[in-house]
Design a protein around this motif. Sequence first.
Motif, PDB file in Angstrom:
ATOM      1  N   TRP A 205       0.876  -1.189   0.000  1.00 29.75           N
ATOM      2  CA  TRP A 205       0.000   0.000   0.000  1.00 29.75           C
ATOM      3  C   TRP A 205       0.903   1.227   0.000  1.00 29.75           C
ATOM      4  CZ3 TRP A 205      -5.385  -0.096  -0.113  1.00 29.75           C
ATOM      5  CH2 TRP A 205      -6.039   1.123   0.096  1.00 29.75           C
ATOM      6  N   ALA A 206       1.284   1.685  -1.188  1.00 27.03           N
ATOM      7  CA  ALA A 206       2.252   2.772  -1.315  1.00 27.03           C
ATOM      8  C   ALA A 206       1.653   4.100  -0.872  1.00 27.03           C
ATOM      9  CB  ALA A 206       2.718   2.875  -2.766  1.00 27.03           C
ATOM     10  N   THR A 207       2.413   4.838  -0.082  1.00 25.51           N
ATOM     11  CA  THR A 207       1.939   6.142   0.366  1.00 25.51           C
ATOM     12  C   THR A 207       3.078   6.928   1.003  1.00 25.51           C
ATOM     13  OG1 THR A 207       0.218   7.264   1.659  1.00 25.51           O
ATOM     14  CG2 THR A 207       1.290   5.410   2.697  1.00 25.51           C
ATOM     15  N   ILE A 208       2.910   8.244   1.032  1.00 25.81           N
ATOM     16  CA  ILE A 208       3.739   9.144   1.840  1.00 25.81           C
ATOM     17  C   ILE A 208       2.758  10.028   2.599  1.00 25.81           C
ATOM     18  CG2 ILE A 208       5.417  11.025   1.864  1.00 25.81           C
ATOM     19  CD1 ILE A 208       6.621   9.959  -0.665  1.00 25.81           C
ATOM     20  N   ARG A 209       2.762   9.927   3.913  1.00 27.84           N
ATOM     21  CA  ARG A 209       1.812  10.730   4.690  1.00 27.84           C
ATOM     22  C   ARG A 209       2.404  11.086   6.043  1.00 27.84           C
ATOM     23  NH1 ARG A 209      -1.914   7.078   7.861  1.00 27.84           N
ATOM     24  NH2 ARG A 209      -3.315   8.852   7.861  1.00 27.84           N
ATOM     25  N   CYS A 219       6.743   1.787   0.397  1.00 30.22           N
ATOM     26  CA  CYS A 219       7.228   1.663  -0.977  1.00 30.22           C
ATOM     27  C   CYS A 219       6.211   1.041  -1.928  1.00 30.22           C
ATOM     28  CB  CYS A 219       8.495   0.805  -1.008  1.00 30.22           C
ATOM     29  SG  CYS A 219       9.834   1.406   0.027  1.00 30.22           S
ATOM     30  N   GLY A 220       5.229   0.306  -1.398  1.00 27.93           N
ATOM     31  CA  GLY A 220       4.288  -0.373  -2.275  1.00 27.93           C
ATOM     32  C   GLY A 220       4.821  -1.724  -2.709  1.00 27.93           C
ATOM     33  N   ASP A 221       4.703  -2.046  -4.000  1.00 25.68           N
ATOM     34  CA  ASP A 221       5.091  -3.393  -4.457  1.00 25.68           C
ATOM     35  C   ASP A 221       5.331  -3.389  -5.963  1.00 25.68           C
ATOM     36  OD1 ASP A 221       2.541  -4.611  -5.988  1.00 25.68           O
ATOM     37  OD2 ASP A 221       1.850  -3.345  -4.341  1.00 25.68           O
ATOM     38  N   TRP A 222       5.828  -4.550  -6.453  1.00 27.62           N
ATOM     39  CA  TRP A 222       6.048  -4.758  -7.884  1.00 27.62           C
ATOM     40  C   TRP A 222       5.326  -6.004  -8.381  1.00 27.62           C
ATOM     41  CZ3 TRP A 222       8.090  -1.303 -11.200  1.00 27.62           C
ATOM     42  CH2 TRP A 222       8.671  -0.180 -10.620  1.00 27.62           C
ATOM     43  N   VAL A 223       4.162  -6.281  -7.776  1.00 27.52           N
ATOM     44  CA  VAL A 223       3.284  -7.323  -8.296  1.00 27.52           C
ATOM     45  C   VAL A 223       1.948  -6.735  -8.732  1.00 27.52           C
ATOM     46  CG1 VAL A 223       4.347  -9.132  -6.888  1.00 27.52           C
ATOM     47  CG2 VAL A 223       2.356  -7.918  -6.013  1.00 27.52           C
ATOM     48  N   SER A 225       0.923  -2.650  -7.982  1.00 22.52           N
ATOM     49  CA  SER A 225       0.927  -1.203  -8.222  1.00 22.52           C
ATOM     50  C   SER A 225       2.186  -0.693  -8.916  1.00 22.52           C
ATOM     51  CB  SER A 225       0.752  -0.462  -6.893  1.00 22.52           C
ATOM     52  OG  SER A 225       1.805  -0.786  -5.995  1.00 22.52           O
ATOM     53  N   CYS A 226       3.300  -1.448  -8.844  1.00 27.73           N
ATOM     54  CA  CYS A 226       4.566  -1.030  -9.453  1.00 27.73           C
ATOM     55  C   CYS A 226       4.973   0.364  -8.968  1.00 27.73           C
ATOM     56  CB  CYS A 226       4.493  -1.067 -10.968  1.00 27.73           C
ATOM     57  SG  CYS A 226       4.260  -2.733 -11.641  1.00 27.73           S
ATOM     58  N   THR A 227       5.271   0.457  -7.685  1.00 26.80           N
ATOM     59  CA  THR A 227       5.595   1.738  -7.066  1.00 26.80           C
ATOM     60  C   THR A 227       6.933   1.677  -6.354  1.00 26.80           C
ATOM     61  OG1 THR A 227       4.285   1.044  -5.150  1.00 26.80           O
ATOM     62  CG2 THR A 227       3.210   2.488  -6.743  1.00 26.80           C
ATOM     63  N   ALA A 228       7.551   2.837  -6.185  1.00 25.17           N
ATOM     64  CA  ALA A 228       8.829   2.946  -5.487  1.00 25.17           C
ATOM     65  C   ALA A 228       8.929   4.339  -4.876  1.00 25.17           C
ATOM     66  CB  ALA A 228       9.990   2.705  -6.439  1.00 25.17           C
ATOM     67  N   ILE A 229       9.835   4.479  -3.938  1.00 32.38           N
ATOM     68  CA  ILE A 229      10.155   5.775  -3.351  1.00 32.38           C
ATOM     69  C   ILE A 229      11.527   6.190  -3.852  1.00 32.38           C
ATOM     70  CG2 ILE A 229      10.527   7.069  -1.220  1.00 32.38           C
ATOM     71  CD1 ILE A 229       7.651   6.158  -1.562  1.00 32.38           C
ATOM     72  N   VAL A 230      11.658   7.437  -4.287  1.00 34.44           N
ATOM     73  CA  VAL A 230      12.964   7.956  -4.705  1.00 34.44           C
ATOM     74  C   VAL A 230      13.312   9.167  -3.849  1.00 34.44           C
ATOM     75  CG1 VAL A 230      12.633   7.125  -7.066  1.00 34.44           C
ATOM     76  CG2 VAL A 230      12.054   9.480  -6.503  1.00 34.44           C
ATOM     77  N   GLU A 231      14.586   9.290  -3.536  1.00 32.22           N
ATOM     78  CA  GLU A 231      15.093  10.474  -2.846  1.00 32.22           C
ATOM     79  C   GLU A 231      15.885  11.308  -3.844  1.00 32.22           C
ATOM     80  OE1 GLU A 231      18.413  11.956   0.422  1.00 32.22           O
ATOM     81  OE2 GLU A 231      18.078   9.801   0.128  1.00 32.22           O
ATOM     82  N   HIS A 232      15.496  12.564  -3.994  1.00 34.06           N
ATOM     83  CA  HIS A 232      16.218  13.462  -4.872  1.00 34.06           C
ATOM     84  C   HIS A 232      17.411  14.054  -4.134  1.00 34.06           C
ATOM     85  CE1 HIS A 232      13.142  13.178  -8.001  1.00 34.06           C
ATOM     86  NE2 HIS A 232      12.244  13.213  -7.025  1.00 34.06           N
ATOM     87  N   PHE A 233      18.249  14.775  -4.849  1.00 37.43           N
ATOM     88  CA  PHE A 233      19.493  15.257  -4.256  1.00 37.43           C
ATOM     89  C   PHE A 233      19.289  16.391  -3.263  1.00 37.43           C
ATOM     90  CE2 PHE A 233      21.237  12.925  -7.848  1.00 37.43           C
ATOM     91  CZ  PHE A 233      22.314  12.293  -7.247  1.00 37.43           C
ATOM     92  N   ASP A 234      18.085  16.931  -3.190  1.00 34.53           N
ATOM     93  CA  ASP A 234      17.792  17.924  -2.159  1.00 34.53           C
ATOM     94  C   ASP A 234      17.156  17.291  -0.922  1.00 34.53           C
ATOM     95  OD1 ASP A 234      15.342  17.250  -3.183  1.00 34.53           O
ATOM     96  OD2 ASP A 234      14.724  19.289  -3.706  1.00 34.53           O
ATOM     97  N   GLY A 235      17.041  15.944  -0.930  1.00 36.02           N
ATOM     98  CA  GLY A 235      16.464  15.240   0.208  1.00 36.02           C
ATOM     99  C   GLY A 235      14.975  14.995   0.077  1.00 36.02           C
ATOM    100  N   ARG A 236      14.350  15.552  -0.955  1.00 32.89           N
ATOM    101  CA  ARG A 236      12.909  15.363  -1.139  1.00 32.89           C
ATOM    102  C   ARG A 236      12.604  13.924  -1.503  1.00 32.89           C
ATOM    103  NH1 ARG A 236       9.927  15.870  -5.860  1.00 32.89           N
ATOM    104  NH2 ARG A 236      11.820  16.674  -6.880  1.00 32.89           N
ATOM    105  N   LEU A 237      11.587  13.345  -0.843  1.00 34.92           N
ATOM    106  CA  LEU A 237      11.158  11.978  -1.109  1.00 34.92           C
ATOM    107  C   LEU A 237       9.898  12.003  -1.969  1.00 34.92           C
ATOM    108  CD1 LEU A 237      11.718  10.435   2.434  1.00 34.92           C
ATOM    109  CD2 LEU A 237      13.168  10.153   0.413  1.00 34.92           C
ATOM    110  N   GLU A 238       9.875  11.170  -2.999  1.00 33.52           N
ATOM    111  CA  GLU A 238       8.764  11.153  -3.946  1.00 33.52           C
ATOM    112  C   GLU A 238       8.281   9.727  -4.165  1.00 33.52           C
ATOM    113  OE1 GLU A 238       7.789  12.271  -8.645  1.00 33.52           O
ATOM    114  OE2 GLU A 238       9.844  12.416  -7.857  1.00 33.52           O
ATOM    115  N   LEU A 239       6.976   9.560  -4.214  1.00 31.34           N
ATOM    116  CA  LEU A 239       6.379   8.274  -4.557  1.00 31.34           C
ATOM    117  C   LEU A 239       6.181   8.212  -6.074  1.00 31.34           C
ATOM    118  CD1 LEU A 239       4.867   5.602  -4.035  1.00 31.34           C
ATOM    119  CD2 LEU A 239       2.827   6.962  -3.522  1.00 31.34           C
TER     120      LEU A 239
END
Length: 266
Positions: A205-209, A219-223, A225-239
């Motif tokens: 159950w992918a989410t950022i809250r 992070c969710g799954d790859w069966v 929703s096919c979701t992941a969390i990425v961290e950008h170089f400013d520290g921002r986290l994105e789903l």
Amino acid sequence: MPKVRSLFLSDIHLGTRACQADRLLDFLREHPAEQTFLIGDIVDFWAMSRSICWTQAQNTVVQKLLRRARNGERVVFIPGNHDEVLREYCGTVFGDIEVADQLMHETADGKRYLLIHGDQFDQVTRHHRWVAVLGDKAYDLLVRINHLLSWVRRKLGRPGYWSLAGYAKRRVKTALNFIFDFEESAVHHARERGLDGVICGHIHWATIRDIDGLAYINCGDWVDSCTAIVEHFDGRLELVAWGELEVQQRQLAAPAAMPDNETVEV
């Protein structure tokens, strides 16, 4: 240069028919990173004890992760309940991949997050394993039916991605209560350690809250929703929901129709 600072992936379930390894490979090609964290249920030994489905794409996923580690990218594997047999190897390194039970990760902006699979907060998995195994089989059936429905939707020209498993979770009150209890338990564990939040997987159950001032990130799954969390170089986290972005990217990349007498230089 890497495209992102960090990748967080969970619940890939290699070794199963439901694993969407092809989409994961596309995602990995588009997201070179300085470090990759594999947060549990990467290999599904539960399902493989019943039957094994290991495709060439799944094999390529393993090879790609090993290659990233050999080329200097930090790769950390945190086992989950489906690959819990590997927990006895926590603290060791295999093929330049670190194995850890859990980890504290500091983002570029100085925030600290607990990385943990999350089955530790699931009372069903911990105390009623047979119920968890039965639920796993039922979820696998939903995912297989969803693949058939997705094929039908594509044939009918219906846009977007619709998840049968996600729909079932939203409709079943007990499932929602379980999810919210899980989230609160995970955040409570991070709060006790004085951290800014938790990054986990397990419940698909992918989410950022925000929960009471702390970040709950799944992070969710790859069966499904096919979701992941990425961290950008400013520290921002994105789903990132790759199943949806992949369709959009293919539509944008599709060449426009041209007159018969027009040519394209490649």
